[in-house]
Design an enzyme around this catalytic site. Structure first.
Site, PDB file in Angstrom:
ATOM      1  N   THR A 172      73.295  19.854  -0.132  1.00 44.84           N
ATOM      2  CA  THR A 172      72.527  18.493  -0.975  1.00 44.84           C
ATOM      3  C   THR A 172      71.188  18.952  -0.942  1.00 44.84           C
ATOM      4  O   THR A 172      70.580  19.600  -0.179  1.00 44.84           O
ATOM      5  CB  THR A 172      72.931  17.330  -0.188  1.00 44.84           C
ATOM      6  OG1 THR A 172      74.317  17.126  -0.270  1.00 44.84           O
ATOM      7  CG2 THR A 172      72.037  16.221  -0.443  1.00 44.84           C
ATOM      8  N   ARG A 200      85.665   9.947  -3.367  1.00 36.94           N
ATOM      9  CA  ARG A 200      84.829   9.749  -2.224  1.00 36.94           C
ATOM     10  C   ARG A 200      83.273   9.704  -2.442  1.00 36.94           C
ATOM     11  O   ARG A 200      83.025  10.540  -3.173  1.00 36.94           O
ATOM     12  CB  ARG A 200      85.308  10.961  -1.208  1.00 36.94           C
ATOM     13  CG  ARG A 200      84.514  10.998   0.200  1.00 36.94           C
ATOM     14  CD  ARG A 200      83.438  11.892   0.091  1.00 36.94           C
ATOM     15  NE  ARG A 200      82.746  12.332   1.399  1.00 36.94           N
ATOM     16  CZ  ARG A 200      81.415  12.771   1.601  1.00 36.94           C
ATOM     17  NH1 ARG A 200      80.680  13.155   0.342  1.00 36.94           N
ATOM     18  NH2 ARG A 200      80.838  13.001   2.678  1.00 36.94           N
ATOM     19  N   VAL A 201      82.698   8.772  -1.976  1.00 36.69           N
ATOM     20  CA  VAL A 201      81.301   8.749  -1.837  1.00 36.69           C
ATOM     21  C   VAL A 201      80.653   9.123  -0.447  1.00 36.69           C
ATOM     22  O   VAL A 201      81.059   8.318   0.423  1.00 36.69           O
ATOM     23  CB  VAL A 201      80.907   7.456  -2.338  1.00 36.69           C
ATOM     24  CG1 VAL A 201      79.173   7.085  -2.188  1.00 36.69           C
ATOM     25  CG2 VAL A 201      81.260   7.318  -3.623  1.00 36.69           C
ATOM     26  N   GLY A 202      79.680   9.700  -0.387  1.00 36.67           N
ATOM     27  CA  GLY A 202      79.151  10.317   0.890  1.00 36.67           C
ATOM     28  C   GLY A 202      77.848   9.356   1.335  1.00 36.67           C
ATOM     29  O   GLY A 202      77.470   8.635   0.454  1.00 36.67           O
ATOM     30  N   ASP A 203      77.092   9.830   1.981  1.00 39.02           N
ATOM     31  CA  ASP A 203      75.822   9.241   2.477  1.00 39.02           C
ATOM     32  C   ASP A 203      74.591   9.317   1.461  1.00 39.02           C
ATOM     33  O   ASP A 203      73.933   8.492   1.452  1.00 39.02           O
ATOM     34  CB  ASP A 203      75.436   9.790   3.796  1.00 39.02           C
ATOM     35  CG  ASP A 203      74.892  11.312   3.621  1.00 39.02           C
ATOM     36  OD1 ASP A 203      75.844  12.264   3.312  1.00 39.02           O
ATOM     37  OD2 ASP A 203      73.772  11.799   3.844  1.00 39.02           O
ATOM     38  N   THR A 223      70.884  15.404   4.517  1.00 40.95           N
ATOM     39  CA  THR A 223      71.670  16.180   4.394  1.00 40.95           C
ATOM     40  C   THR A 223      72.838  16.511   5.520  1.00 40.95           C
ATOM     41  O   THR A 223      72.219  16.649   6.504  1.00 40.95           O
ATOM     42  CB  THR A 223      71.352  17.552   3.748  1.00 40.95           C
ATOM     43  OG1 THR A 223      72.402  18.391   3.356  1.00 40.95           O
ATOM     44  CG2 THR A 223      70.434  18.291   4.704  1.00 40.95           C
ATOM     45  N   GLY A 224      73.976  16.685   5.127  1.00 43.01           N
ATOM     46  CA  GLY A 224      74.949  17.020   6.242  1.00 43.01           C
ATOM     47  C   GLY A 224      76.270  16.360   6.261  1.00 43.01           C
ATOM     48  O   GLY A 224      76.575  15.964   4.980  1.00 43.01           O
ATOM     49  N   GLY A 226      78.448  13.821   5.704  1.00 43.79           N
ATOM     50  CA  GLY A 226      77.934  12.411   5.400  1.00 43.79           C
ATOM     51  C   GLY A 226      78.704  11.134   6.136  1.00 43.79           C
ATOM     52  O   GLY A 226      77.864  10.238   6.281  1.00 43.79           O
TER      53      GLY A 226
HETATM   54  N1  ASP Z   1      75.613  14.661   2.924  1.00 37.01           N
HETATM   55  C1  ASP Z   1      76.628  15.112   1.670  1.00 37.01           C
HETATM   56  C2  ASP Z   1      78.053  14.425   1.756  1.00 37.01           C
HETATM   57  O1  ASP Z   1      78.374  14.068   2.768  1.00 37.01           O
HETATM   58  C3  ASP Z   1      76.708  16.418   1.811  1.00 37.01           C
HETATM   59  C4  ASP Z   1      75.639  17.473   2.011  1.00 37.01           C
HETATM   60  O2  ASP Z   1      74.535  17.116   2.682  1.00 37.01           O
HETATM   61  O3  ASP Z   1      75.696  18.426   1.663  1.00 37.01           O
HETATM   62  O4  ASP Z   1      78.309  14.160   0.779  1.00 37.01           O
END
Ligand code: ASP
Length: 305
Positions: A172, A200-203, A223-224, A226
């Site tokens: 991200t 799906r929606v992440g953070d 990032t990480g 989510g």
């Molecule tokens: N945080 C993002 C998600 O979970 C993924 C990422 O940071 O690469 O959608």
């Protein structure tokens, strides 16, 4: 009163192999240049973070726009948020397809809509109505990601589930900035996680989770993995600590520590306050990030801090 501007960007936090380090550094450097040219000429933090993120969305190295991780049915579905710390105006898009630069759509939501967040077809329609071109989803899909998905699905079929996503990429992108007028802004853009379920929606695009900005506390981009970050509302958690007196460096470290200890989550964070103090933290082996201010720039893809 004029403030010294500063820009911090990231291009993901994960176990980056040596073979991808140069590409990440190059991408982060280009993003710094784009955002810095806005800030150095007196432009707004909001514009700077938008331009920095667009550069990384356009770079296939990263998990944002073209080159994103694929959903389990082989599509690109993206999330992005941009937030203005001066006014708390924000624009978010979730689960969007057909857009080359989701952060531009998010910016349009911020400036052209009374709403804060659009999803899926409604977001795409809003973007098209405001002049953005809709493209075929296949234009966002690259061979590297088809291959990565096939490997992930073969592993899953063999029962090798990595439910923490700790071993896979978190590419991200995000940017946080402070402008000459002392205003903060943040933006985060992502294609999400590999082999995610459609819808799906992440953070990344949720206010206070993967992105947040308030002049009274801090600008933050994460990032990480989510899901744990969403449960902890991690971006706001860290910004609140800055508001109550923690230095950004400490607040970022504490946030990533909290992510680890509370939910065994993995990821990284960049954090900046309106005094220009910043913090970087991650509990992944590597994180791609860079910082630029008037005296020069720093690029870091260092081994675990
Ligand atoms: N945080 C993002 C998600 O979970 C993924 C990422 O940071 O690469 O959608």
């Amino acid at each position: 009163m004029r403030t010294e501007p500063i820009l911090v960007v990231h291009g993901g936090a994960w176990a980056m192999p040596d073979s991808v380090v140069d590409d990440h550094q190059r991408g982060v450097q280009k993003a710094l240049e784009a955002g810095w040219s806005v800030l150095a000429s007196g432009g707004s933090a909001l514009k700077a973070v938008e331009e920095a993120v667009v550069v990384m969305e356009d770079d296939e190295t990263f998990d944002a726009a073209k080159g994103s991780f694929l959903t389990r049915d082989g599509r690109v579905q993206m999330d992005a948020l941009i937030m203005d710390g001066a006014t708390l105006r924000a624009g978010g898009v979730g689960c969007v397809e057909h857009l080359r630069n989701p952060v531009r759509a998010a910016r349009l939501v911020l400036s052209e809509s009374p709403h804060v967040y659009f999803v899926a077809e409604g977001a795409e329609r809003f973007a098209a109505e405001h002049g953005m071109k809709l493209i075929d989803n296949s234009e966002l899909v690259i061979p590297r990601e088809r291959e990565r998905l096939a490997i992930a699905q073969a592993k899953a079929a063999a029962g090798e589930h990595d439910l923490t996503f700790a071993g896979s990429g978190h590419d991200t992108v995000g940017a946080i900035a402070l402008d000459v007028n002392g205003h903060l802004a943040a933006a985060t853009s992502t294609g999400g996680t590999l082999n995610k379920a459609p819808g799906r929606v992440g953070d990344s695009s949720l206010i206070g989770c993967g992105c947040y900005a308030d002049d009274q506390s801090a600008a933050v981009s994460c990032t990480g993995w989510g899901e744990p970050m969403m449960k902890l509302v991690l971006g706001k958690w860290a910004a609140d600590r800055v508001q109550t007196g923690a230095a950004p460096e400490m607040a970022a470290r504490e946030a990533i520590g909290y992510l680890s200890s509370r939910l065994n989550g993995h990821g990284g964070m960049i954090l900046l306050d309106s005094r220009g103090r910043y913090g970087i933290a991650h509990n992944t082996p590597r994180m791609a990030w860079g910082m630029r201010h008037r005296e020069g720039s720093y690029l870091g893809i260092e081994i675990e801090s």
